[in-house]
Design an enzyme around this catalytic site. Structure first.
Site, PDB file in Angstrom:
ATOM      1  CB  CYS A  88      -0.986  -0.039   1.166  1.00 57.42           C
ATOM      2  SG  CYS A  88      -2.357   1.145   0.975  1.00 57.42           S
ATOM      3  CG  HIS A 201      -4.034  -3.630   2.293  1.00 62.68           C
ATOM      4  ND1 HIS A 201      -3.182  -3.244   3.302  1.00 62.68           N
ATOM      5  CD2 HIS A 201      -4.632  -2.504   1.850  1.00 62.68           C
ATOM      6  CE1 HIS A 201      -3.271  -1.934   3.476  1.00 62.68           C
ATOM      7  NE2 HIS A 201      -4.135  -1.458   2.595  1.00 62.68           N
ATOM      8  CD  GLU A 203      -2.187  -6.678   4.596  1.00 58.55           C
ATOM      9  OE1 GLU A 203      -2.510  -5.522   4.922  1.00 58.55           O
ATOM     10  OE2 GLU A 203      -1.464  -6.926   3.608  1.00 58.55           O
TER      11      GLU A 203
END
Length: 221
Positions: A88, A201, A203
């Site tokens: 990001c 992102h 994750e």
């Protein structure tokens, strides 16, 4: 083997740590995953992950506020040349500069400028697109990269989770790995040498994100 996740007060650290720990278990990666503000840990690490949420100037100054961190990151990338992942705003900081509220220098490891999204067009309901670009999007592959091995991109490919109002415009198209589309194409992944960055992102991106993180842990540039 140590993976250093840089803690400078900007980033979804808990999710990033948990995502890395999960894929490390799944692929049998034996390295330690360390959340750290210590430049020496970063300097000696085998892999570094730089997260980031919020505004470019806030993140840039947050890193610089940790004595020795800029120098440790630069040594890791430019001298030791070990695998580095920016997420990001952590990806945006790879740029030459950012223009968000003010103009401020990035690391200039991947030449280009981070500026506001100029979304053009409308969504599927005919409503004008709004900034930020937020939600799930597929990506178009521009240049192959080992960290994307085994991932299906394209209109019918896997989705990634985005949340951003600014976009990294790379100076060299060779450094552009993938784009998303939000009225106009937006940079989604950049890379050069031992550096890779994702605007989304991983994750939070379920199947695509976990596979990408696993590939990053196995990547041997």
């Amino acid at each position: 083997m140590t993976i250093a996740l840089v803690d400078y007060g900007a980033g979804n650290l808990r999710s990033a740590v948990k995502g890395l720990e999960r894929v490390a278990r799944e692929i049998g990666y034996s390295g330690d995953i360390v959340l750290t503000r210590d430049p020496d840990v970063v300097r000696r690490a085998d892999r570094v992950v730089l997260p980031g949420d919020g505004a470019f100037p806030f993140c840039r100054r947050g890193l610089s506020a940790i004595a020795g961190m800029d120098e440790a990151l630069t040594e890791f990338v430019e001298v030791r040349a070990k695998p580095f992942l920016g997420i990001c705003v952590g990806m945006q900081l790879l740029a030459s500069k950012g223009i968000e509220h003010e103009e401020i220098d990035g690391f200039d490891w991947i030449p280009g400028v981070v500026g506001p999204i100029n979304a053009d067009g409308s969504d599927e309901s005919g409503r004008p697109l709004k900034v930020p670009h937020m939600g799930w999007n597929t990506m178009q592959l521009i240049n192959p990269h080992p960290v994307l091995n085994g991932l299906t991109l394209g209109d019918d490919g896997l989705h990634a989770y985005f949340l951003h109002s600014f976009v990294f415009e790379v100076a060299n198209r060779d450094h552009l790995i993938a784009t998303s589309t939000y009225g106009v194409p937006l940079t989604a992944i950049v890379a050069r040498d031992t550096i890779i960055g994702t605007q989304f992102h991983p994750e939070k991106s379920q199947t695509l994100g976990l596979k990408l993180l696993a590939n990053f842990l196995k990547w041997a540039p």
